[in-house]
Design a protein around this motif. Sequence first.
Motif, PDB file in Angstrom:
ATOM      1  N   UNK A  38      46.186  19.768  41.639  1.00 28.95           N
ATOM      2  CA  UNK A  38      47.449  20.486  41.557  1.00 28.95           C
ATOM      3  C   UNK A  38      48.324  19.605  41.872  1.00 28.95           C
ATOM      4  N   UNK A  39      49.377  19.613  41.101  1.00 28.78           N
ATOM      5  CA  UNK A  39      50.666  18.848  41.634  1.00 28.78           C
ATOM      6  C   UNK A  39      51.540  19.780  42.464  1.00 28.78           C
ATOM      7  N   UNK A  40      51.874  19.051  43.397  1.00 28.66           N
ATOM      8  CA  UNK A  40      52.450  20.086  44.557  1.00 28.66           C
ATOM      9  C   UNK A  40      54.223  19.701  44.797  1.00 28.66           C
ATOM     10  N   UNK A  41      54.727  18.881  44.269  1.00 30.97           N
ATOM     11  CA  UNK A  41      55.925  18.396  44.270  1.00 30.97           C
ATOM     12  C   UNK A  41      56.884  19.584  43.594  1.00 30.97           C
ATOM     13  N   UNK A  42      57.863  20.293  44.463  1.00 32.44           N
ATOM     14  CA  UNK A  42      58.405  21.603  43.763  1.00 32.44           C
ATOM     15  C   UNK A  42      60.050  21.141  43.598  1.00 32.44           C
ATOM     16  N   UNK A  43      60.683  21.485  42.287  1.00 37.70           N
ATOM     17  CA  UNK A  43      61.564  21.345  41.950  1.00 37.70           C
ATOM     18  C   UNK A  43      62.703  22.512  42.697  1.00 37.70           C
ATOM     19  N   UNK A  44      62.023  23.665  42.955  1.00 34.67           N
ATOM     20  CA  UNK A  44      62.571  24.734  43.953  1.00 34.67           C
ATOM     21  C   UNK A  44      61.521  25.430  44.704  1.00 34.67           C
ATOM     22  N   UNK A  45      61.974  25.350  45.809  1.00 37.52           N
ATOM     23  CA  UNK A  45      61.044  26.018  46.873  1.00 37.52           C
ATOM     24  C   UNK A  45      61.019  27.528  46.890  1.00 37.52           C
ATOM     25  N   UNK A  46      59.856  28.172  47.250  1.00 30.11           N
ATOM     26  CA  UNK A  46      59.686  29.405  46.836  1.00 30.11           C
ATOM     27  C   UNK A  46      60.138  30.321  47.817  1.00 30.11           C
ATOM     28  N   UNK A  47      60.673  31.501  47.507  1.00 41.08           N
ATOM     29  CA  UNK A  47      61.211  32.633  48.543  1.00 41.08           C
ATOM     30  C   UNK A  47      59.766  33.245  48.895  1.00 41.08           C
ATOM     31  N   UNK A  48      59.894  33.903  50.351  1.00 43.61           N
ATOM     32  CA  UNK A  48      58.748  34.689  50.777  1.00 43.61           C
ATOM     33  C   UNK A  48      58.125  35.687  49.711  1.00 43.61           C
ATOM     34  N   UNK A  49      59.104  36.375  48.814  1.00 42.71           N
ATOM     35  CA  UNK A  49      58.651  37.369  47.713  1.00 42.71           C
ATOM     36  C   UNK A  49      58.111  36.615  46.670  1.00 42.71           C
ATOM     37  N   UNK A  50      58.369  35.471  46.249  1.00 40.17           N
ATOM     38  CA  UNK A  50      57.672  34.659  44.994  1.00 40.17           C
ATOM     39  C   UNK A  50      56.304  34.545  45.597  1.00 40.17           C
ATOM     40  N   UNK A  51      55.918  34.097  46.712  1.00 33.54           N
ATOM     41  CA  UNK A  51      54.534  34.019  47.331  1.00 33.54           C
ATOM     42  C   UNK A  51      53.849  35.420  47.223  1.00 33.54           C
ATOM     43  N   UNK A  52      54.635  36.547  47.600  1.00 35.59           N
ATOM     44  CA  UNK A  52      53.813  37.618  47.852  1.00 35.59           C
ATOM     45  C   UNK A  52      53.648  38.264  46.573  1.00 35.59           C
ATOM     46  N   UNK A  53      54.358  38.091  45.673  1.00 35.57           N
ATOM     47  CA  UNK A  53      54.220  38.551  44.272  1.00 35.57           C
ATOM     48  C   UNK A  53      52.813  37.821  43.558  1.00 35.57           C
TER      49      UNK A  53
END
Length: 194
Positions: A38-53
């Motif tokens: 898995x490539x883990x470097x992020x351009x945009x960090x997630x919100x809590x809702x992004x993860x919950x979705x």
Amino acid sequence: MDTYIYRIGDRNYINLTNKCTNDCEFCVRRTEKGVAGYELWMEKEPSAQDIIDLLEKDKTDVVFCGYGEPTIKIDELKEIAAYVKNYGGHTRINTNGHASVYHGRDIAKELVGLIDEVSISLNEADAKKYERVVHSRYGEDGFRYMLNFARDCVKYGIKTTLSVVDVISPEDIETCRRIAEDIGADFRVRHYIA
């Protein structure tokens, strides 16, 4: 597309941030784009809702462990953990133990009821050796802050494990084992994977 959740075994690992309070010699960030394919470097960090979705589709146990230090995003972490606990999932944080000093308050207390386990990278047997390996923004004090956080987690009844990698000397491993025992934490020796 950014990878916010990656799967290892039967758990979802949650990647919340690229940021970290350490710059460890052995960190995968120095040599790789990610782990387990898995490539883990992020351009945009997630919100809590992004993860919950994303978890809506796969309600399983979670580990907060990504490319950076997950407790830097403590508000998001707590919101996601509450969601996971609500559906009966198990929660763990893999951390460097700097959450309380980073946020300037007792973070361990805030994790009660949300986090089942905390795994803290002890890394070395004393502050000088620790700093030579992890290059903490807190210097040698990072070792003390990490141990204080571990003590607090134990105090609040969170299952706490201190870990080292088997590249340090057998004598230092035994010193680290005693440190964990004195704190009341479990101890784990991890094998180095090149």
